[in-house]
Design an enzyme around this catalytic site. Structure first.
Site, mmCIF file in Angstrom:
data_model
loop_
_atom_site.group_PDB
_atom_site.id
_atom_site.type_symbol
_atom_site.label_atom_id
_atom_site.label_comp_id
_atom_site.label_asym_id
_atom_site.label_seq_id
_atom_site.Cartn_x
_atom_site.Cartn_y
_atom_site.Cartn_z
ATOM 1 N N ASN A 273 27.614 38.316 11.085
ATOM 2 C CA ASN A 273 28.048 38.759 9.762
ATOM 3 C C ASN A 273 27.098 38.247 8.689
ATOM 4 O O ASN A 273 27.029 37.040 8.438
ATOM 5 C CB ASN A 273 29.461 38.249 9.460
ATOM 6 N N GLU A 274 26.317 39.136 8.096
ATOM 7 C CA GLU A 274 25.529 38.947 6.875
ATOM 8 C C GLU A 274 24.335 38.002 7.012
ATOM 9 O O GLU A 274 23.675 37.694 6.015
ATOM 10 C CB GLU A 274 26.427 38.490 5.712
ATOM 11 N N ASN A 275 23.984 37.574 8.219
ATOM 12 C CA ASN A 275 22.882 36.616 8.336
ATOM 13 C C ASN A 275 21.513 37.274 8.217
ATOM 14 O O ASN A 275 20.581 36.668 7.660
ATOM 15 C CB ASN A 275 22.991 35.852 9.658
#
Length: 803
Positions: A413-415
């Protein structure tokens, strides 16, 4: 046959030299709460008072008798932990059995014939994380907690919707397994279907005892009346079942969800040694990421049918996840399905959920998008984390792959986005940050173990570094600028290919606030309200969101509470209505978020006490098969009918141009047909189109039970009349607990809301926001409202008022 003994009884937890009764599965916080040693961290500001718990070592202990560990006619006894949270040392009679450092794995130890005190000692998660940080060096993180250095539920360390409650404990079942000759160590069912013919290819791995090393065995599998066998000469075998005339598993809203019992038995001659059972479903799932004139798509294709995803993001349902029972999973997922949701994304800062979660999704037709557990941070790729992460991925891919509801593995998630946009590159200075997991380790593990499913490197992700990771024209997109900096009308500015996150905040229900903040005089900025608002400048964003559309009430908490609910529902509806209108270019929306893990102001549709916010009712409307809206076209408003159903939609639509004094200016009726799974957009006829900037006229469209309203100006500029309506309350049948509330409007009544929990804490209403025209009436059914009269009901009714 293998013998299993559950070790749920007899555990104690040591605290300050005393022993407390411990519940297993469970966690330290639960036991301390039961013993009255700590206050409830969900109440008031007690979260601060229990912070010490997460910084202490803790020991669980129980005696393990020789009678329990003896093989009892078997060759081997294993001690099996399905989940330890997190860094633990396990000893038996003072001898170390092993050490663990991963909440998301299971562990097995040979204890044949051994007895004595069984101790499980947990190091503080902070101490373990800091030890790993010293080995790997610092990495960037969006929160000031070290969650990326330990394989533990990241959300325990606090989030912008969650408290910092750092747990420890035996959080999943523990048991003894007694067995002889061999056991089923790993079973991977590769389930495919061609037309109506299903195929199950069972890849079987064994563990053998020394005495059973060279013994020829049989693996026998049965599904849907079909049986197949394979000889097992070593430690591996493949059993193939071809199943004629299978019924396809479909996502909800697209068909039924037939499930088939699959059973595998390991045989020594005719004697069974071990069994494995799961329910499976036959379906095909593809992810169409092909390029087109708009960019790069991201469309789920199930059984050959392209699907507009009606999704929600799921976080752990409790910050103490061992408290989430199978009944609670079912209730929450049934609430989710009731909003016409067809996909649940399990977010990467939580856990791989219990089997009960995925079983329920299988039954309800809720597709599951499963994140691997990485969120909002740069993760070191060095040891000891690298080996843990690969082992964790391998175990959970195999554990979850039987479920037909599981449709996608997602790397993080979102890295990937964070690396590009959150100023990570300079402080990293070339150090590892997780890319090797998302583009290397994880896709390799999925391709090897579960090749029947798609893998995506992250969310958001454009498919390659050739495009910005959050480019709306390529792959998945997270839309957060509207909430963080702008207005929800910004959703109308673009058409992402797939919106994997977007949302808007609102407080929980009033009854939830009163329980969580007892005795507090509620105000948006009262101490408890601020403590239960974890988002950066959360209240500022809530207030600005209201003020852009309505007069911000000063000193009126009830009015503020109502308007924040209205804005949350309108914001999410605005996005979904717009993006649905652009199907198939946009192939889905996944709202942030469906649930909460404690009572908090957040983006959820179901609050921390399980109460439905108005957003939940609005999701039920905008995620229904048939949706009637107005969308802005190049030349003015367009009437838009979206049909996600399997049949054509033939309907009569009535458009009315009305004035705020209740008079009718013009009326048009249209007979329309919308093909299955398509969208119809038509310019609004000129005779019913309100003048640009008009403050005293508005447009209404009605079709069957559907209604759309268009104002030519923002709400706070519109000349709303002072709302006037009458109510009547009558008991339904002979049930004194259920009443029907009839509302009869005398004026335009916009976004009428009955907040049933204001009538009685456990009362519920079957409707959310309702707009009534002069002379109209509606009925709202309220359950849990025994003895409630009209005055109490009226006090719980709110609607939009003149600015």
């Amino acid at each position: 046959m293998k013998d299993v003994v559950q070790l749920t009884e007899g555990w104690q937890l040591s605290h300050d030299g005393t022993l407390l009764e411990a519940r297993v599965p469970g966690c330290v916080h639960s036991d301390l709460l039961t013993a009255g040693i700590i206050p409830d961290p969900f109440i008031g500001t007690h979260e601060k008072d229990v912070a010490w718990v997460g910084r202490q070592p803790w020991t669980y202990q129980r005696p393990l008798s020789y009678e329990e560990s003896a093989a009892s006619g078997h060759e081997r006894t294993d001690l099996v932990f399905d989940g330890l949270d997190t860094a633990a040392r396990i000893t038996l009679d003072g001898v170390e059995l092993g050490r663990t450092r991963n909440q998301h794995r299971s562990y097995r130890f040979d204890v044949t014939g051994r007895s004595g005190a069984l101790d499980v000692t947990f190091t503080s998660a902070y101490e373990e994380a800091e030890a790993v940080r010293r080995l790997t060096g610092d990495r960037p993180n969006v929160y000031p907690e070290p969650f990326q250095y330990i394989r533990k539920m990241a959300a325990n360390f606090g989030w912008d919707w969650g408290p910092t409650v750092v747990t420890a404990g035996i959080w999943r079942p523990v048991r003894l397994e007694r067995w002889s000759t061999a056991r089923l160590a790993r079973v991977r069912p590769l389930v495919t279907v061609d037309g109506t013919r299903g195929r199950v290819e069972l890849r079987v791995d064994l563990e053998r005892t020394a005495a059973g090393t060279d013994r020829p065995l049989l693996a026998q599998a049965t599904v849907a009346g079909v049986t197949a066998r394979a000889e097992v000469g070593g430690d591996e075998a493949t059993v193939v079942l071809d199943v004629p005339d299978v019924r396809l598993w479909w996502p909800r809203g697209h068909g039924e969800q037939p499930l088939y019992e699959l059973e595998l038995t390991l045989l020594d001659g005719d004697a069974p040694l071990d069994t494995w059972q799961r329910r499976i479903g036959f379906r095909t799932v593809e992810l169409d990421r092909s390029a087109d004139e708009h960019g790069t798509g991201f469309t789920f294709v199930v059984n050959g049918e392209r699907i507009f995803v009606r999704g929600v993001n799921w976080i752990p349902d409790d910050v103490l996840p061992s408290r989430v029972t199978s009944e609670r999973y079912r209730h929450r997922l049934e609430q989710t399905a009731a909003a016409h949701v067809d996909l649940v994304r399990v977010w990467g800062g939580g856990i791989y959920e219990d089997e009960a979660f995925y079983d329920t999704c299988d039954e309800l037709g809720l597709m599951v998008w499963q994140d691997f557990l990485f969120a909002c941070a740069a993760y070191p790729e060095e040891q000891p984390l690298r080996g843990e992460i690969e082992a964790e991925a391998r175990e959970n891919v195999v554990r979850l792959m039987p479920h037909p509801s599981l449709v996608l593995w997602n790397g993080n998630n979102e890295n990937l986005w964070g690396f590009r946009d959150w100023d990570w590159e300079q402080p990293l200075a070339g150090d590892s940050w997780g890319e090797g997991y998302y583009l290397g380790v994880l896709p390799r593990v999925v391709a090897e173990l579960d090749p029947t499913r798609a893998y995506s490197a992250g969310s958001p992700w454009s498919g390659s570094w050739d495009h910005h990771p959050n480019d709306p024209d390529h792959g998945t997109h997270h839309s957060w600028e509207a909430w963080n900096r702008r207005d929800f009308t910004e959703y109308l500015a673009d058409v992402p290919r797939f919106v994997a996150e977007f949302g808007w905040q609102a407080p929980p229900a009033l009854a939830t606030l009163r329980r969580a903040l007892p005795g507090e005089k509620l105000a948006p900025d009262s101490p408890g309200m601020l403590h239960h608002q974890k988002a950066e400048d959360g209240n500022g964003k809530l207030n600005r969101g209201v003020a852009r559309h309505f007069a911000l009430p000063e000193g009126d908490f009830d009015r503020w509470h109502y308007l924040t609910q209205v804005v949350q529902a309108r914001a999410v509806a605005t996005g979904i209505e717009h993006w649905r209108a652009h199907w198939p270019r946009c192939a889905g929306t996944v709202v942030w978020q469906i649930n909460d893990c404690w009572p908090v102001s957040s983006w959820s549709a179901i609050d921390g006490d399980g109460r439905l916010k108005p957003l939940h009712h609005e999701l039920r409307r905008v995620y229904a098969d048939r949706l009637l809206t107005f969308q802005q076209g190049p030349d003015g408003p367009e009437l838009t009918l979206s049909n996600l159903g399997a049949e054509p939609w033939t309907t009569d639509v009535t458009l009315r141009l009305l004035r705020t004094d209740g008079t009718l200016s013009a009326r048009v009726s249209l007979g329309l047909t919308v093909p299955a799974r398509e969208v119809l957009r038509l310019p609004v006829p000129p005779e019913v189109r309100p003048a640009d900037g008009a403050t005293k006229e508005y447009l209404v469209a009605d079709s069957e039970e559907l209604r759309a309203v268009h104002l030519p100006v923002p709400d706070k500029e519109f000349a709303y009349p002072q709302p006037r309506f009458d109510i009547a309350v009558e008991t339904v049948g002979g049930d004194p607990d259920t009443v029907d509330v009839e509302v009869i409007s005398h004026t335009l009544v916009r976004d009428l809301l009955l907040q049933a929990d204001r009538v009685a804490p456990h009362a519920t209403a079957d409707r959310g926001l309702v707009t009534l025209l002069p002379g109209e009436r509606t009925r709202i059914r309220v359950r849990g409202a025994a003895g409630v009269g009209a005055n109490a009901i009226r006090a719980a009714l709110f609607c939009v008022e003149p600015a």
